[in-house]
Design a protein around this motif. Structure first.
Motif, mmCIF file in Angstrom:
data_model
loop_
_atom_site.group_PDB
_atom_site.id
_atom_site.type_symbol
_atom_site.label_atom_id
_atom_site.label_comp_id
_atom_site.label_asym_id
_atom_site.label_seq_id
_atom_site.Cartn_x
_atom_site.Cartn_y
_atom_site.Cartn_z
ATOM 1 N N GLY A 126 0.792 -1.219 0.000
ATOM 2 C CA GLY A 126 0.000 0.000 0.000
ATOM 3 C C GLY A 126 0.824 1.268 0.000
ATOM 4 O O GLY A 126 0.323 2.341 -0.353
ATOM 5 N N THR A 129 1.985 2.048 -4.040
ATOM 6 C CA THR A 129 1.034 1.985 -5.138
ATOM 7 C C THR A 129 0.331 3.318 -5.329
ATOM 8 O O THR A 129 0.105 4.052 -4.378
ATOM 9 C CB THR A 129 -0.032 0.894 -4.896
ATOM 10 O OG1 THR A 129 -0.910 0.868 -6.016
ATOM 11 C CG2 THR A 129 -0.853 1.182 -3.663
ATOM 12 N N LYS A 132 -4.906 4.164 -6.012
ATOM 13 C CA LYS A 132 -6.047 4.956 -5.538
ATOM 14 C C LYS A 132 -6.239 6.202 -6.397
ATOM 15 O O LYS A 132 -7.353 6.582 -6.738
ATOM 16 C CB LYS A 132 -5.815 5.332 -4.077
ATOM 17 C CG LYS A 132 -7.019 6.031 -3.455
ATOM 18 C CD LYS A 132 -6.782 6.275 -1.994
ATOM 19 C CE LYS A 132 -7.996 6.957 -1.370
ATOM 20 N NZ LYS A 132 -7.807 7.212 0.060
ATOM 21 N N TYR A 312 0.245 -5.660 -4.700
ATOM 22 C CA TYR A 312 -0.779 -6.212 -3.810
ATOM 23 C C TYR A 312 -1.126 -7.642 -4.213
ATOM 24 O O TYR A 312 -1.237 -8.535 -3.365
ATOM 25 C CB TYR A 312 -2.025 -5.326 -3.862
ATOM 26 C CG TYR A 312 -3.279 -5.981 -3.336
ATOM 27 C CD1 TYR A 312 -3.451 -6.222 -1.979
ATOM 28 C CD2 TYR A 312 -4.298 -6.360 -4.206
ATOM 29 C CE1 TYR A 312 -4.600 -6.822 -1.499
ATOM 30 C CE2 TYR A 312 -5.452 -6.957 -3.723
ATOM 31 C CZ TYR A 312 -5.598 -7.182 -2.384
ATOM 32 O OH TYR A 312 -6.730 -7.784 -1.915
ATOM 33 N N PHE A 406 -3.575 -3.499 3.551
ATOM 34 C CA PHE A 406 -3.242 -2.811 2.302
ATOM 35 C C PHE A 406 -4.020 -1.498 2.178
ATOM 36 O O PHE A 406 -3.451 -0.447 1.843
ATOM 37 C CB PHE A 406 -3.552 -3.746 1.133
ATOM 38 C CG PHE A 406 -3.524 -3.073 -0.219
ATOM 39 C CD1 PHE A 406 -2.324 -2.689 -0.790
ATOM 40 C CD2 PHE A 406 -4.697 -2.845 -0.917
ATOM 41 C CE1 PHE A 406 -2.291 -2.077 -2.036
ATOM 42 C CE2 PHE A 406 -4.685 -2.228 -2.161
ATOM 43 C CZ PHE A 406 -3.467 -1.843 -2.719
ATOM 44 N N ILE A 407 -5.313 -1.518 2.463
ATOM 45 C CA ILE A 407 -6.130 -0.298 2.391
ATOM 46 C C ILE A 407 -5.700 0.698 3.468
ATOM 47 O O ILE A 407 -5.662 1.915 3.227
ATOM 48 C CB ILE A 407 -7.619 -0.660 2.527
ATOM 49 C CG1 ILE A 407 -8.072 -1.477 1.306
ATOM 50 C CG2 ILE A 407 -8.483 0.582 2.671
ATOM 51 C CD1 ILE A 407 -9.493 -1.988 1.395
ATOM 52 N N GLN A 409 -2.676 1.030 4.658
ATOM 53 C CA GLN A 409 -1.405 1.601 4.197
ATOM 54 C C GLN A 409 -1.638 2.665 3.121
ATOM 55 O O GLN A 409 -0.976 3.704 3.105
ATOM 56 C CB GLN A 409 -0.503 0.492 3.657
ATOM 57 C CG GLN A 409 0.032 -0.438 4.727
ATOM 58 C CD GLN A 409 0.799 -1.625 4.153
ATOM 59 O OE1 GLN A 409 0.803 -1.851 2.939
ATOM 60 N NE2 GLN A 409 1.447 -2.388 5.018
ATOM 61 N N MET A 410 -2.582 2.434 2.217
ATOM 62 C CA MET A 410 -2.878 3.408 1.171
ATOM 63 C C MET A 410 -3.383 4.723 1.756
ATOM 64 O O MET A 410 -3.113 5.796 1.219
ATOM 65 C CB MET A 410 -3.932 2.846 0.209
ATOM 66 C CG MET A 410 -3.400 1.916 -0.837
ATOM 67 S SD MET A 410 -4.548 1.775 -2.229
ATOM 68 C CE MET A 410 -6.066 1.385 -1.408
ATOM 69 N N ASP A 458 -12.579 2.390 -0.141
ATOM 70 C CA ASP A 458 -11.515 1.921 -1.031
ATOM 71 C C ASP A 458 -11.625 0.434 -1.374
ATOM 72 O O ASP A 458 -10.764 -0.091 -2.090
ATOM 73 C CB ASP A 458 -10.150 2.195 -0.402
ATOM 74 C CG ASP A 458 -9.860 3.684 -0.335
ATOM 75 O OD1 ASP A 458 -10.408 4.416 -1.180
ATOM 76 O OD2 ASP A 458 -9.125 4.120 0.561
#
Length: 538
Positions: A126, A129, A132, A312, A406-407, A409-410, A458
């Motif tokens: 995350g 990337t 998003k 991911y 992961f979400i 971290q984004m 997300d």
């Protein structure tokens, strides 16, 4: 030289015959793998022609028929297999069997979650990337809570209507309702003109009536709130059906000869269902080719999706691969058998899970592979596999743990140790409650996100690659069920043999009870025979 060529010819003929024999024995497996390869090939090639929606619909129609055929067999297979398997066991054996099965499922699910958490915290997909910003995503919101999930799980475990459980399951949902409040309003009354008739004067008299105040109330809009309600959603309540069948099968096994007709009925139903499964399996290569080809054609931009969410996807796939190695190691430790050979026997079910992305739809083929290819006792498969297809979701648990972090971290949300532990426990619970149907993990992922306060909007990003990852994690779910059945079968050999002997002894005693007791004459005949004389006096 000619002699050497003549000497080699018989050996080559033997090898060629062995190859042909292998192809004959594994013809269906070869066709299934060919269906996967051709599905990917035709999907990529036909994308160049930019087919219309109608064309994609027609290409995917054989696959839709294949899925419908498999789902049609789920209900009779679960009912007949569970009841038939439990009638072959006594209460003590089934209790040990259930304890080992659930212990295996819980341990492997927790291991899968831990593997996913360690990988996502190490690789940190995350942080690197831009998916998003580049891809956006569909906003998804939900008021789901952990309490709702637990209560729904228990409600589905005890269905109020068995017929309804065949096609619906309980689910808590939230409905938006407008709220109004009552407001009191004071209004001034203007003077009124009153006209009356004066009989003495014989004329109308006009007068003014003084005004005043009146108090009235009115409803004023005060916003919208979410109201919790319990309703039903489409989809078979497999958990409730399994709970009922387990209870039914155990009680049926304790009734002895009185229940023999009912036991034979479910045994014959199970045999008929498996024969239908065998027929459907020969259609599976065409269905698998159709499903994969249509899914590739339905994607908007494969290159962009894979490039932006590639890290991911690598994290999830690496976790699933490591967990497969863990499952093989556990299998080897308990059984001392080659796990690669076991995987070879399960290849047909694994490929079917990849194509259908449903462990419930793959259940008939999983049973067939375990019983026919690997020699697992049918009493074990009929009990362990239906339960596993409902509560054992190793791949889904790993996927949800990775997706939640992961979400986070984004969005730059820090996760302390407490939140990580919450994610691990909630992912395990959510995987148990997830339906064994395609993309069910995305729905339960909302529960994991809500538990740690990560925005659910997300989740739309995950939709872009879920069609691929869903198939991968489902194949691991099926493998986890299969390894569990084989391990439980190995550990339960002694109990199964004792149950078989106990059943045979009960049959012998019932036969003896049905015989007539010997009369006095019979006893005298025995004495004459033994003594060799004809004296009838004792």
């Amino acid at each position: 030289m000619e002699d050497e060529a003549q000497a080699q010819t018989p050996i080559e003929n033997v090898r060629w015959r062995r190859v042909l024999a292998w192809f004959r024995e594994n013809l269906l497996l070869v066709f299934t793998i060919a269906g996967v390869i051709l599905g990917v090939f035709f999907g990529l090639v036909l994308r160049l022609a930019n087919p219309s929606e109608e064309a994609v619909l027609l290409i995917g129609f054989p696959g839709d028929v294949f899925l419908r055929l498999l789902k049609m067999l789920i209900l009779p297979l679960i009912v007949s297999s569970l009841i038939t398997g439990l009638t072959g066991l006594d209460a003590k054996s089934s209790g040990k069997l259930g304890f080992r099965t659930l212990l295996y499922y819980f341990c492997t699910t927790m291991i899968a979650v831990l593997i996913g958490i360690i990988l996502v915290l190490t690789i940190r997909p995350g942080k690197s990337t831009s998916a998003k910003e580049e891809l956006g995503g569909k906003g998804v919101s939900s008021d789901v809570t952990t309490l709702d999930a637990i209560l729904d799980l228990l409600r589905n475990l005890f269905p109020s209507n068995l017929l309804q459980a065949c096609f619906e399951q309980t689910q808590t949902y939230y409905e938006k309702e407008d709220v109004y409040k009552t407001v009191k309003v004071n209004s001034t009354l203007a003077p009124l003109t009153a006209i009356s008739y004066n009989a003495t004067m014989g004329e109308n008299v006009t007068s003014l009536v003084a005004g005043g105040y009146t108090e009235t109330s009115m409803e004023v809009f005060n916003g919208t709130i979410s109201v919790r309600k319990v309703g039903y959603k489409g989809g078979m309540n497999v958990l409730g059906l399994i709970a009922y069948c387990i209870c039914f099968g155990i009680l049926l096994s304790q009734m002895g000869p009185q229940a023999e007709t009912m036991v034979n009925f479910f045994s014959i139903l199970n045999d008929i269902t498996m024969k239908m499964v065998f027929l459907v399996m020969w259609y599976s290569p065409i269905g698998i080719l159709s499903l994969i080809c249509a899914k590739i054609l339905a994607m908007d931009d494969l290159g962009l999706v894979f490039s932006q969410l590639g890290l991911y996807m690598i994290t999830v796939l690496l976790g699933l691969l490591i967990h497969t190695g863990v499952l093989m190691t556990i299998y080897f430790v308990f059984t001392r058998k080659n796990p690669l050979r076991f995987f070879q026997g399960m290849l047909q079910a694994w490929v079917t899970a990849l194509a259908t992305s449903s462990s419930a739809a793959t259940l008939p083929i999983t049973m067939k592979c375990l019983e026919e290819n690997l020699g697992v006792d049918s009493r074990i498969t009929r009990f362990v596999l239906p339960v596993g297809a409902t509560v054992n979701m190793d791949g889904t648990a790993l996927y949800e743990a990775v997706a939640a972090i992961f979400i986070a971290q984004m969005n730059g949300i820090p996760l302390n140790m407490g939140k990580v532990i919450t994610i691990s426990l909630t992912a395990t619970l959510a995987s148990i409650g997830a339906a064994s149907v395609p993309s069910a993990g995305l729905i339960t992922l909302l529960l994991v996100l809500a538990a740690v306060g990560v925005p659910a909007e997300d989740v739309g990003l995950i939709f872009l690659v879920d069609w691929f990852l869903d198939r991968c994690r489902t194949s691991i779910n099926v493998l986890g069920d299969s390894f569990g059945a084989a391990i439980v079968d190995h550990l339960a050999k002694k109990e199964l043999i004792e149950a078989e002997h106990h059943k045979m002894e009960e049959g012998d005693s019932n036969e003896l009870d049905g015989l007539t007791k010997p009369s006095a004459t019979d006893g005298m005949d025995a004495v004459r025979s033994d003594n060799g004389n004809t004296d009838t006096t004792l």
